[in-house]
Design an enzyme around this catalytic site. Structure first.
Site, PDB file in Angstrom:
ATOM      1  N   ASP A 256       0.824  -1.205   0.000  1.00 17.34           N
ATOM      2  CA  ASP A 256       0.000   0.000   0.000  1.00 17.34           C
ATOM      3  C   ASP A 256       0.856   1.251   0.000  1.00 17.34           C
ATOM      4  O   ASP A 256       0.457   2.288  -0.533  1.00 17.34           O
ATOM      5  CB  ASP A 256      -0.921  -0.005   1.222  1.00 17.34           C
ATOM      6  CG  ASP A 256      -2.137   0.880   1.040  1.00 17.34           C
ATOM      7  OD1 ASP A 256      -2.314   1.422  -0.054  1.00 17.34           O
ATOM      8  OD2 ASP A 256      -2.921   1.027   1.999  1.00 17.34           O
TER       9      ASP A 256
ATOM     10  N   CYS B 120      -3.909   6.075  -2.336  1.00 19.34           N
ATOM     11  CA  CYS B 120      -4.657   5.212  -3.253  1.00 19.34           C
ATOM     12  C   CYS B 120      -4.727   5.868  -4.626  1.00 19.34           C
ATOM     13  O   CYS B 120      -5.154   7.019  -4.742  1.00 19.34           O
ATOM     14  CB  CYS B 120      -6.073   4.971  -2.723  1.00 19.34           C
ATOM     15  SG  CYS B 120      -7.124   4.015  -3.837  1.00 19.34           S
TER      16      CYS B 120
END
Length: 304
Positions: free
Chosen positions: A16, A240
């Site tokens: 991530d 993101c």
């Protein structure tokens, strides 16, 4: 408030954290970094993503990384998988755990996965069943639990529907994502009030981004309500690609500093974690947002 005796920090930086970086970190540096993280005392490392490299070019070397790292006993090495093809690649690379993902909001799911929520369900069901048949554990992620960059507030009924379906598929743990870092402690309390009526706290994890500086406050409320597993990214890496404005995950080293000071056990070594943060900060060539890392850098300059 009720504090747990111990907390599990799940390090998601290699996946991530790096997925949104414009700089491609060399494969050998990723491997060296993950090997450093393996020596910190972390028991769970999400090392990469087997998503099509066209969508996440920063992690195009997923197989090479997964095969190249030094595996240490007692650590779960997991990877994100979007579909059966991604799972096959992950199994070939011998990951310990597959992580499947989807959103609680329709628009983010479409942007992130290019499919509707209802179309995503059978695809993930196939992945979960195949992973379980291969002897792997499966973790689930639900994004946009606390708010969507496209739709705004997200219905708790949709969060429950997606969560119910993922658990019914056979996942062992569900990570609830504050994808754009919009959650506040009162909202976290309200959401967990509903979810903990349906799911055991031991099967839930929280995944906070620190976009607005509320991640640690949200973690405190979550711990008070019985949650003891949190995703974090060393140095505060992250973001993101399909959530405009989202900044990094809560920094593993900031979270660890707070937990250590509170006497809550994690088994993670702060100095080794900071060393890993300094390493990846140098490789990506920008200052990371972790407060603890910034203090460490200031102290180092003052000492020099």
């Amino acid at each position: 408030m009720n504090w747990p005796a111990s907390v599990t920090i799940k390090e998601v930086g290699p996946r991530d954290g790096l997925q949104n970086e414009k700089v491609f970190v060399a494969t050998e540096d990723k491997i060296a970094w993950i090997n450093q993280l393996s020596g910190t005392g972390m028991k769970s490392l999400e090392i990469t993503s087997f998503v099509n490299p066209k969508w996440i070019p920063a992690l195009a070397d997923a197989a090479e990384v997964a095969k190249g790292i030094k595996r240490m006993p007692g650590i779960t090495y997991s990877a994100l998988v979007p579909n059966r093809q991604g799972l096959e690649r992950a199994l070939e690379a011998n990951v310990d755990e597959a992580a499947v993902f989807m959103s609680a909001s329709e628009t983010h799911n479409q942007r992130n996965i290019n499919k509707s929520i209802n179309v995503t369900f059978p695809i993930l069901r196939e992945v979960v069943q195949a992973a379980l048949s291969a002897g792997k554990s499966v973790r689930g992620y639900v994004s946009t639990v606390f708010g969507c960059p496209y739709e705004g507030p997200v219905s708790i009924d949709e969060v429950i529907r997606v969560s119910d379906t993922l658990f019914e598929m056979g996942i062992s743990e569900l990570s609830l994502g504050d994808t754009i870092g919009i959650a506040n402690p009162k909202q976290v309390q309200d959401v967990l009030d509903m979810l903990l009526k349906r799911f055991d706290a031991k099967k839930l994890a929280l995944h906070f981004h620190d976009t607005r500086g509320t991640a640690l406050a949200n973690i405190l409320v979550s711990m008070d309500m019985g949650i003891t597993t949190f995703d974090a990214s060393v140095g505060g890496l992250g973001g993101c690609p399909y959530a405009p404005g989202a900044s990094g995950n809560v920094a593993s080293d900031d979270l660890l500093f707070m937990l250590d000071a509170m006497g809550i056990q994690t088994g993670v070594n702060q100095e080794k974690l900071l060393s890993a943060a300094r390493f990846i900060q140098e490789k990506i060539g920008r200052t990371l947002p972790s407060r603890n890392l910034q203090v460490d850098s200031s102290n180092e300059k003052a000492g020099a």
